[in-house]
Design a protein around this motif. Sequence first.
Motif, PDB file in Angstrom:
ATOM      1  N   VAL A  88      70.269  32.568 -14.936  1.00  0.00           N
ATOM      2  CA  VAL A  88      69.662  32.031 -16.171  1.00  0.00           C
ATOM      3  C   VAL A  88      68.018  31.895 -15.461  1.00  0.00           C
ATOM      4  CG1 VAL A  88      69.305  29.751 -17.235  1.00  0.00           C
ATOM      5  CG2 VAL A  88      71.522  30.896 -17.204  1.00  0.00           C
ATOM      6  N   THR A  89      67.971  31.496 -14.256  1.00  0.00           N
ATOM      7  CA  THR A  89      66.419  31.324 -13.774  1.00  0.00           C
ATOM      8  C   THR A  89      65.764  32.487 -13.529  1.00  0.00           C
ATOM      9  OG1 THR A  89      67.197  29.210 -12.376  1.00  0.00           O
ATOM     10  CG2 THR A  89      65.146  30.211 -11.889  1.00  0.00           C
ATOM     11  N   ALA A  90      66.492  33.578 -13.019  1.00  0.00           N
ATOM     12  CA  ALA A  90      65.690  34.935 -13.107  1.00  0.00           C
ATOM     13  C   ALA A  90      65.320  35.325 -14.604  1.00  0.00           C
ATOM     14  CB  ALA A  90      66.697  36.150 -12.393  1.00  0.00           C
ATOM     15  N   ARG A  91      66.315  35.291 -15.537  1.00  0.00           N
ATOM     16  CA  ARG A  91      66.025  35.644 -16.873  1.00  0.00           C
ATOM     17  C   ARG A  91      64.677  35.044 -17.313  1.00  0.00           C
ATOM     18  NH1 ARG A  91      70.575  35.421 -20.987  1.00  0.00           N
ATOM     19  NH2 ARG A  91      70.963  37.647 -20.400  1.00  0.00           N
ATOM     20  N   ARG A  92      64.635  33.657 -17.225  1.00  0.00           N
ATOM     21  CA  ARG A  92      63.705  32.683 -17.779  1.00  0.00           C
ATOM     22  C   ARG A  92      62.327  33.377 -16.966  1.00  0.00           C
ATOM     23  NH1 ARG A  92      66.782  27.154 -17.771  1.00  0.00           N
ATOM     24  NH2 ARG A  92      67.835  27.556 -19.740  1.00  0.00           N
ATOM     25  N   GLU A  93      62.234  33.389 -15.536  1.00  0.00           N
ATOM     26  CA  GLU A  93      61.239  33.729 -14.872  1.00  0.00           C
ATOM     27  C   GLU A  93      60.844  35.192 -15.413  1.00  0.00           C
ATOM     28  OE1 GLU A  93      58.182  33.345 -12.339  1.00  0.00           O
ATOM     29  OE2 GLU A  93      59.428  31.833 -12.798  1.00  0.00           O
TER      30      GLU A  93
END
Length: 190
Positions: A88-93
């Motif tokens: 989720v963090t990688a996608r948002r970033e």
Amino acid sequence: MIENPDTPWEDLTGTDRHAACLLAARNGDRRALAALVADLTPLIWHVARGNGLDRQAAEDVAQNVWLGFLRHLHRMREPRALVGWLIVTARREARRTWPESKRVSADTTEDMPSDFGLPEPEALRDERDRTLWAAFGRLPRRCQELLRLTVLEGRAQYEAVAAAMTMPRGSIGPTRGRCLKNLRTELEQG
């Protein structure tokens, strides 16, 4: 369930290994942190590339995700949810990194550094691999992302994939099957 931070993580795999490494990293074990980075950076890379980023931007995303992980290391309540958090963090970033007009096609991974887990450079030159990646690049973006998360090395647990792709856990397998069937069709037509 991993409850003891002294659990030896070296002999564990998957979610148990990641949870044990997270707990060990909280206690200052640099080897555990290095193991997490080695195990899960390919997954972060694939999420970034799957969101259309070029090599440099994907490297920046991976670095930012790991920096965020270190900032939140002691606040993570559920160590077994680490992979989902990273996805989720990688996608948002990745989405925050580039405006849509600067995104590139994610249909190639040839420029990915070999230390991130892709086949050796000589295998990438092999015609079969080129054909496969070309067919993969013709799949819809959602299929590409699902296959990156469930098939490629470092694959995530279905719970994490379901959260990252905002789809029911029970539909991941059938959807992946349809995506693989589409890939086969692309290969046969290519």
